[in-house]
Design a protein around this motif. Structure first.
Motif, PDB file in Angstrom:
ATOM      1  N   ALA A   1      -2.216  -6.646  64.038  1.00  0.00           N
ATOM      2  CA  ALA A   1      -1.894  -7.559  62.956  1.00  0.00           C
ATOM      3  C   ALA A   1      -0.584  -7.155  62.298  1.00  0.00           C
ATOM      4  CB  ALA A   1      -3.015  -7.566  61.929  1.00  0.00           C
TER       5      ALA A   1
ATOM      6  N   VAL B   1     -10.981 -22.073  56.927  1.00  0.00           N
ATOM      7  CA  VAL B   1     -11.791 -21.486  57.996  1.00  0.00           C
ATOM      8  C   VAL B   1     -13.261 -21.433  57.590  1.00  0.00           C
ATOM      9  CG1 VAL B   1     -12.241 -19.389  59.323  1.00  0.00           C
ATOM     10  CG2 VAL B   1      -9.905 -20.137  58.938  1.00  0.00           C
ATOM     11  N   VAL B   2     -13.508 -21.005  56.336  1.00  0.00           N
ATOM     12  CA  VAL B   2     -14.892 -20.899  55.874  1.00  0.00           C
ATOM     13  C   VAL B   2     -15.572 -22.262  55.928  1.00  0.00           C
ATOM     14  CG1 VAL B   2     -16.350 -20.461  53.864  1.00  0.00           C
ATOM     15  CG2 VAL B   2     -14.560 -18.845  54.472  1.00  0.00           C
TER      16      VAL B   2
ATOM     17  N   SER C   1      -4.150 -13.364  63.205  1.00  0.00           N
ATOM     18  CA  SER C   1      -3.610 -14.046  62.030  1.00  0.00           C
ATOM     19  C   SER C   1      -3.742 -13.177  60.780  1.00  0.00           C
ATOM     20  CB  SER C   1      -4.345 -15.365  61.815  1.00  0.00           C
ATOM     21  OG  SER C   1      -5.549 -15.120  61.141  1.00  0.00           O
ATOM     22  N   PRO C   2      -2.946 -13.483  59.755  1.00  0.00           N
ATOM     23  CA  PRO C   2      -3.022 -12.694  58.519  1.00  0.00           C
ATOM     24  C   PRO C   2      -4.264 -12.983  57.695  1.00  0.00           C
ATOM     25  CG  PRO C   2      -1.133 -14.208  58.500  1.00  0.00           C
ATOM     26  CD  PRO C   2      -1.927 -14.526  59.694  1.00  0.00           C
ATOM     27  N   VAL C   3      -5.043 -13.983  58.092  1.00  0.00           N
ATOM     28  CA  VAL C   3      -6.219 -14.344  57.303  1.00  0.00           C
ATOM     29  C   VAL C   3      -7.441 -13.567  57.805  1.00  0.00           C
ATOM     30  CG1 VAL C   3      -7.656 -16.263  56.538  1.00  0.00           C
ATOM     31  CG2 VAL C   3      -5.252 -16.633  57.078  1.00  0.00           C
TER      32      VAL C   3
ATOM     33  N   ASN D   1      -2.768 -17.704  52.166  1.00  0.00           N
ATOM     34  CA  ASN D   1      -3.858 -17.104  52.933  1.00  0.00           C
ATOM     35  C   ASN D   1      -5.214 -17.497  52.369  1.00  0.00           C
ATOM     36  OD1 ASN D   1      -2.051 -15.936  54.579  1.00  0.00           O
ATOM     37  ND2 ASN D   1      -2.368 -13.834  53.870  1.00  0.00           N
TER      38      ASN D   1
ATOM     39  N   LEU E   1       2.794  -8.519  63.327  1.00  0.00           N
ATOM     40  CA  LEU E   1       3.178  -9.896  63.111  1.00  0.00           C
ATOM     41  C   LEU E   1       3.458 -10.271  61.669  1.00  0.00           C
ATOM     42  CD1 LEU E   1       0.779 -11.390  65.680  1.00  0.00           C
ATOM     43  CD2 LEU E   1       3.222 -11.709  65.667  1.00  0.00           C
ATOM     44  N   PHE E   2       2.913  -9.537  60.712  1.00  0.00           N
ATOM     45  CA  PHE E   2       3.160  -9.976  59.340  1.00  0.00           C
ATOM     46  C   PHE E   2       3.212  -8.783  58.395  1.00  0.00           C
ATOM     47  CE2 PHE E   2      -1.230 -10.543  60.582  1.00  0.00           C
ATOM     48  CZ  PHE E   2      -1.884  -9.701  59.699  1.00  0.00           C
TER      49      PHE E   2
ATOM     50  N   VAL F   1     -10.648 -13.712  57.288  1.00  0.00           N
ATOM     51  CA  VAL F   1     -11.831 -14.464  57.728  1.00  0.00           C
ATOM     52  C   VAL F   1     -11.628 -15.011  59.141  1.00  0.00           C
ATOM     53  CG1 VAL F   1     -13.354 -16.381  57.213  1.00  0.00           C
ATOM     54  CG2 VAL F   1     -12.370 -15.074  55.359  1.00  0.00           C
ATOM     55  N   ALA F   2     -10.405 -15.502  59.421  1.00  0.00           N
ATOM     56  CA  ALA F   2     -10.112 -16.025  60.752  1.00  0.00           C
ATOM     57  C   ALA F   2     -10.229 -14.906  61.783  1.00  0.00           C
ATOM     58  CB  ALA F   2      -8.717 -16.635  60.783  1.00  0.00           C
TER      59      ALA F   2
ATOM     60  N   TYR G   1      -5.997 -20.911  53.646  1.00  0.00           N
ATOM     61  CA  TYR G   1      -6.452 -20.844  55.037  1.00  0.00           C
ATOM     62  C   TYR G   1      -7.866 -20.296  55.107  1.00  0.00           C
ATOM     63  CZ  TYR G   1      -1.675 -21.700  56.643  1.00  0.00           C
ATOM     64  OH  TYR G   1      -0.451 -22.257  56.895  1.00  0.00           O
ATOM     65  N   THR G   2      -8.130 -19.253  54.295  1.00  0.00           N
ATOM     66  CA  THR G   2      -9.476 -18.682  54.290  1.00  0.00           C
ATOM     67  C   THR G   2     -10.494 -19.753  53.969  1.00  0.00           C
ATOM     68  OG1 THR G   2      -8.528 -16.629  53.476  1.00  0.00           O
ATOM     69  CG2 THR G   2     -10.903 -16.855  53.315  1.00  0.00           C
TER      70      THR G   2
END
Lengths: 298, 223
Positions: A4, A26-27, B43-45, A19, A7-8, B47-48, A22-23
């Motif tokens: 990880a 996804v949830v 990914s930075p997330v 983020n 990449l960031f 949960v993903a 996005y979380t």
């Protein structure tokens, strides 16, 4: 996580907000999929207590699940032991100084890897029953074990070859300079180190063998998937039975994978001081394909 | 052996054609699904990442036979989820593709992730200092190199998929393994039948392996 961080960066305020969004996405997606599955299962009555109660009874375990699990583990263990022996022999033959030996061993290994295990299994099952080579009770087990031995043996041969080739060349030179024979060189110097280097890869090959015993399903060998299916037919609860079987297999296999990764990390830490290579537990070697030379990979 | 081949020639070709079709459709499915899961896993997330990890753990550790049997007996028969009209054969064929794709995607994901790990840290640092976002960095800098370095492992996955497609015989899909079992029942020439199907798979897998080995060398990233 190392992958990880490639990449960031550590997120700033804006990235944190993004983020979080996005979380949430996804949830919500996971929950929606979960709810969809739940409702579908629920509508067909898959969550009724009577479908799941059998798993609390000793009978169901002693009639179906334990024998199935035993069949799976026994077949996997026997074939891994045989495969180790065959794999070492062929791995060493592939490194022979004689060109003809190298070529023949290579052809055998590549051929064994090219044929699907199931095809081999069906063929051997028919062969054994035609020539009465085993008692009728052991027929299926024998076919499963032989097929798995041939396949896993050919993969282990590649692992052994990679393990030996990963050793520094100086070792062979030093041994030869000391006047050792080829046999001694292999037995005392190269193999012990190669085996340590390949332990993690070997353990994860066990996972492959465990999973592949399920192919015995098709030649009526009593392994865990077949016993789960029989249990489902008997108790009218196919979905719960197969889910329970899946949970058992996932628990078993991920424990093995975990052991392999832990071992790899320990060996790697020890080797770093001395120099040398460890074959990664989930390296591509373990499921390498015919024709693709795995040994050149780092 | 040649008598058998000439007697069964169309049947053998049909069975292997089904094998190839199963492989091709599942390969496309697995590549798409696997790339998505791999992107989630890096990914930075958080949960993903967890969802991606759970996916790989679940599907890599379950026997493929179980997945395919579950698709057919559980999802199709018990829940009544149809993917095609009413014919059992069509449904099982499509469910086999789903099962193979879902299983293989876990391996595609792991290969891709190992490819991403081969890209040196400095490159994406450079990308970031140029102001690239995570997505831009992944799309423009990391993934192109990652794909090139995983050609050989992806070839292995494809060949494993070809061989695994035989497992669809468990739910009665008329591919090579099923025809072989049927021929063994009817015919006496066991060795010849074994040789035909073994050779068939060697003919499919060996060139694929060589092709991918060559492609991997051809597109290797020089470092």
């Amino acid at each position: 996580m190392t992958s990880a961080s490639v990449l960031f960066d550590a997120p700033g305020p804006k990235a944190r907000l993004r983020n979080n969004i996005y979380t949430a996405v996804v949830v919500v997606a996971v929950l929606a999929a979960g709810y969809f599955l739940f409702r579908a299962f629920d509508q067909k009555g898959q969550f009724e207590a009577e479908k799941w109660k059998p798993f609390l009874e000793g009978d169901v375990w002693s009639t179906y699940l334990w024998p199935g699990l035993k069949g799976t583990v026994v077949a996997a263990l026997i074939s891994i032991v045989f495969a180790l022996v065959i794999g070492m022999v062929f791995g060493i033959l592939r490194l022979s100084e004689h060109r003809s030996v190298r070529l023949i061993a290579g052809a055998v290994v590549e051929f064994a890897r090219a044929i699907p295990v199931l095809i081999l299994m069906i063929f051997l099952f028919a062969l054994y029953s035609e020539y009465d080579l085993f008692k009728s009770d052991d027929l299926a087990l024998a076919a499963v074990v032989t097929a798995l031995t041939i396949y896993n043996g050919s993969v282990i041969a590649e692992i052994v070859r990679a393990g030996i080739r990963s050793l520094p060349k100086g070792q062979t030179e030093a041994a030869v300079a000391l006047g050792m024979r080829k046999n001694q060189l292999m037995r005392l110097i190269l193999l012990p180190q190669a085996i340590t280097a390949m332990l993690p890869a070997l353990i994860s090959q066990m996972v492959v063998a465990l999973k592949d015993t399920a192919l015995g399903y098709q030649i009526t060998y009593i392994e865990i998937v077949r016993s789960g299916q029989q249990l489902g037919a008997a108790e009218q609860n196919t979905i719960p039975a197969l889910i329970v079987v899946a949970i058992i297999m996932i628990a078993l296999n991920s424990t093995l994978t975990l052991v392999a990764t832990k071992l790899e990390r320990r060996l790697r830490a020890r080797k770093r001081a001395k120099g040398g290579v460890v074959l990664a537990a989930d390296s591509i070697i373990t499921d390498a394909a015919p024709g693709v030379d795995v040994v050149k990979k780092p | 052996m040649f008598d058998l081949i000439s007697e069964y020639d169309t049947k053998i070709l049909e069975a292997f054609w089904v094998t190839i079709k199963l492989t091709a459709f599942s390969a496309v499915g697995a590549l798409i699904l696997g790339t998505i899961v791999a992107a989630m896993r890096v990914s930075p997330v958080p949960v993903a990442r967890w969802v991606g990890t759970a996916y790989v753990t679940i599907f890599r550790n379950t026997p493929l036979t179980l997945i395919i049997v579950f698709c057919s007996l559980g999802l199709y028969s018990a829940l009544g989820w149809k993917l095609a009209g009413d014919s059992i054969e069509d449904n099982n064929y499509r469910w086999a593709i789903v099962g193979l794709s879902v299983y293989t995607a876990a391996f595609v994901c792991e290969s891709l992730r190992s490819g991403i790990n081969t890209v040196p840290l400095g490159q994406s640092e450079a990308g970031r200092s140029l102001g690239f976002s995570f997505t831009q960095n992944l799309r423009l800098v990391v993934l192109p190199q990652a794909f090139r370095s995983v050609i050989a492992p992806l070839g292995s996955v494809l060949i494993a998929l070809t061989k695994n497609s035989t497992i669809a015989a468990a739910i009665g899909v008329a591919e090579a393994a099923k025809l072989m079992a049927e021929m063994i029942e009817v015919e006496a020439a066991l060795l010849a039948i074994g040789a035909i199907f073994a050779l068939g798979f060697v003919i499919i897998t060996l060139p694929t392996g060589l092709l991918f080995g060559w492609l991997a060398k051809r597109y290797e990233v020089a470092r």
